[in-house]
Scaffold this motif. Sequence first.
Motif, PDB file in Angstrom:
ATOM      1  N   CYS A 101      24.585  17.066  79.648  1.00  0.00           N
ATOM      2  CA  CYS A 101      25.395  17.690  78.595  1.00  0.00           C
ATOM      3  C   CYS A 101      26.716  16.969  78.357  1.00  0.00           C
ATOM      4  O   CYS A 101      27.422  17.241  77.389  1.00  0.00           O
ATOM      5  CB  CYS A 101      25.672  19.149  78.924  1.00  0.00           C
ATOM      6  N   ALA A 102      27.081  16.041  79.261  1.00  0.00           N
ATOM      7  CA  ALA A 102      28.384  15.379  79.177  1.00  0.00           C
ATOM      8  C   ALA A 102      28.322  14.080  78.398  1.00  0.00           C
ATOM      9  O   ALA A 102      29.128  13.182  78.616  1.00  0.00           O
ATOM     10  CB  ALA A 102      28.944  15.141  80.583  1.00  0.00           C
TER      11      ALA A 102
ATOM     12  N   SER B 250      39.141  -0.380  81.219  1.00  0.00           N
ATOM     13  CA  SER B 250      38.665   0.594  82.199  1.00  0.00           C
ATOM     14  C   SER B 250      39.668   1.727  82.387  1.00  0.00           C
ATOM     15  O   SER B 250      40.858   1.601  82.085  1.00  0.00           O
ATOM     16  CB  SER B 250      38.410  -0.087  83.538  1.00  0.00           C
ATOM     17  N   ARG B 251      39.170   2.834  82.914  1.00  0.00           N
ATOM     18  CA  ARG B 251      39.956   4.037  83.206  1.00  0.00           C
ATOM     19  C   ARG B 251      40.540   4.694  81.953  1.00  0.00           C
ATOM     20  O   ARG B 251      41.689   5.143  81.926  1.00  0.00           O
ATOM     21  CB  ARG B 251      41.057   3.738  84.234  1.00  0.00           C
ATOM     22  N   PHE B 252      39.727   4.698  80.928  1.00  0.00           N
ATOM     23  CA  PHE B 252      40.010   5.478  79.718  1.00  0.00           C
ATOM     24  C   PHE B 252      38.708   6.174  79.334  1.00  0.00           C
ATOM     25  O   PHE B 252      37.626   5.784  79.771  1.00  0.00           O
ATOM     26  CB  PHE B 252      40.474   4.580  78.568  1.00  0.00           C
ATOM     27  N   VAL B 253      38.816   7.217  78.519  1.00  0.00           N
ATOM     28  CA  VAL B 253      37.637   7.929  78.057  1.00  0.00           C
ATOM     29  C   VAL B 253      37.841   8.363  76.607  1.00  0.00           C
ATOM     30  O   VAL B 253      38.961   8.676  76.191  1.00  0.00           O
ATOM     31  CB  VAL B 253      37.337   9.165  78.940  1.00  0.00           C
TER      32      VAL B 253
ATOM     33  N   MET C 150      32.800  18.254  74.545  1.00  0.00           N
ATOM     34  CA  MET C 150      33.755  17.843  75.577  1.00  0.00           C
ATOM     35  C   MET C 150      35.185  17.902  75.045  1.00  0.00           C
ATOM     36  O   MET C 150      36.100  18.385  75.731  1.00  0.00           O
ATOM     37  CB  MET C 150      33.444  16.431  76.077  1.00  0.00           C
ATOM     38  N   ALA C 151      35.401  17.421  73.829  1.00  0.00           N
ATOM     39  CA  ALA C 151      36.735  17.464  73.234  1.00  0.00           C
ATOM     40  C   ALA C 151      37.175  18.911  73.001  1.00  0.00           C
ATOM     41  O   ALA C 151      38.333  19.276  73.247  1.00  0.00           O
ATOM     42  CB  ALA C 151      36.746  16.686  71.917  1.00  0.00           C
ATOM     43  N   ARG C 152      36.243  19.742  72.544  1.00  0.00           N
ATOM     44  CA  ARG C 152      36.569  21.148  72.280  1.00  0.00           C
ATOM     45  C   ARG C 152      36.914  21.875  73.581  1.00  0.00           C
ATOM     46  O   ARG C 152      37.862  22.661  73.636  1.00  0.00           O
ATOM     47  CB  ARG C 152      35.375  21.818  71.592  1.00  0.00           C
ATOM     48  N   LEU C 153      36.136  21.618  74.625  1.00  0.00           N
ATOM     49  CA  LEU C 153      36.394  22.272  75.909  1.00  0.00           C
ATOM     50  C   LEU C 153      37.725  21.817  76.497  1.00  0.00           C
ATOM     51  O   LEU C 153      38.480  22.634  77.042  1.00  0.00           O
ATOM     52  CB  LEU C 153      35.249  21.964  76.878  1.00  0.00           C
ATOM     53  N   HIS C 154      38.009  20.541  76.397  1.00  0.00           N
ATOM     54  CA  HIS C 154      39.282  20.009  76.899  1.00  0.00           C
ATOM     55  C   HIS C 154      40.450  20.677  76.198  1.00  0.00           C
ATOM     56  O   HIS C 154      41.427  21.104  76.823  1.00  0.00           O
ATOM     57  CB  HIS C 154      39.294  18.487  76.682  1.00  0.00           C
TER      58      HIS C 154
END
Length: 429
Positions: A146-147, A161-164, A170-174
Amino acid sequence: MHDIRMIRDNPAAFDAALARLGVSGASSEVLAVDGKRREAISAAEAAQAERNAASKQVGAAKAKGDEAEFERLRALVGEKKDEIARLEEEAKALDAALRDLLLGLPNLPHEDVPDGADEADNREIRRWGEVPEFGFAPKEHYELPCAQGLDFETAAKLSGSRFVVMTGAMARLHRALAQFMLDVHTEENGLTEVIAPVLVREECMYGTNQLPKFAEDSYQTTNGWWLIPTSEVTLTNTAREEIVDASALPRRMTAHSQCFRSEAGSAGRDTAGMLRQHQFEKVEMVSVTHPDASMEEHERMTRCAEGILERLGLPYRTVVLCTGDMGFGARKTHDIEVWLPGQDTYREISSVSVCGDFQARRMNARFRPEGGGKPEFVHTLNGSGLAVGRCLIAVLENGQTAEGGVTLPQCLHPYLGGKSRITPEGVLE
């Protein structure tokens, strides 16, 4: 920063406190520089007095027609002027050297902080919640079907690296998590919401002890601004160079902001997923208090952060950090660690620290006691309430289902349009 008068009055106690942090013999170097600085100031004052006296005598010698004495005194005035300038410059340089020494020394640990070398010596205070049991091997957040809205490949193309990049559910939940935290902190915990810059002047970074020690962990722009590693920097510095009435304390604030860290000291750690990012979001809590109330406020702020996890139904444990694991500016720190089933362990999601007057001295943040009297330094505290990305990870991993979806905490349903789960296909419903 430390009070030089305290170090002068009791260097042994100062050294003993720092020795608990692995720093030895700091007072000798500090007091040596301080002694030379005070000598230069005294010498400059003595030279100024001699110059003033000679200046008064110049006119008298001229009036008497004593040309030799007149010339001698006039030359003396010139010599003293040069001597004063030299001594004042020497005192200024020594004052800067003393400040640099003091800025490089960590805060003194509170007496009830446990001694220890590293995180293995931290002391657990309490646990809350039942660790979930699954009829399957739980996955880490980035492994969940689901992710798919956590896009690390596109982020790497954009930034490295180390960005998303977060999309869809996912954006809505965040966003829902951040909104939920802010609502609880402002409506129930009595914090005032603040929106502040994420670019700050260098003195703000010094004020909250990110500089000089942690310069490599932060980002600086070409024109001298610094990107904040946490909104602790902006919120705490709102008290900088102020004198407030005691009745205005405590000042309790919260902010949701972007945060930026180079993670220079974490090479190779937590490289998978979004646990340790260069850019992330936090809901921060900051309190500016009367010195008599700071330890009580520390407990209160810890409960504010714990309360968010309890409302979300996320198991956690709270530990008090030992001397070897505590941050540079803290007198005492509580770490709150949330359970992550995918890692089968607790991971930090909030650090709540009381700094005493350590930051206030750097910022010259003071209060005027009730009934008058000389202004005193406030005490400052800061804590995550919570790290939004890590909270997202915890919600996904603790709510995961065998099919690859996620059951969402009930308290978030109103922030998600009444939706209660994410399907294995990554859809909110």
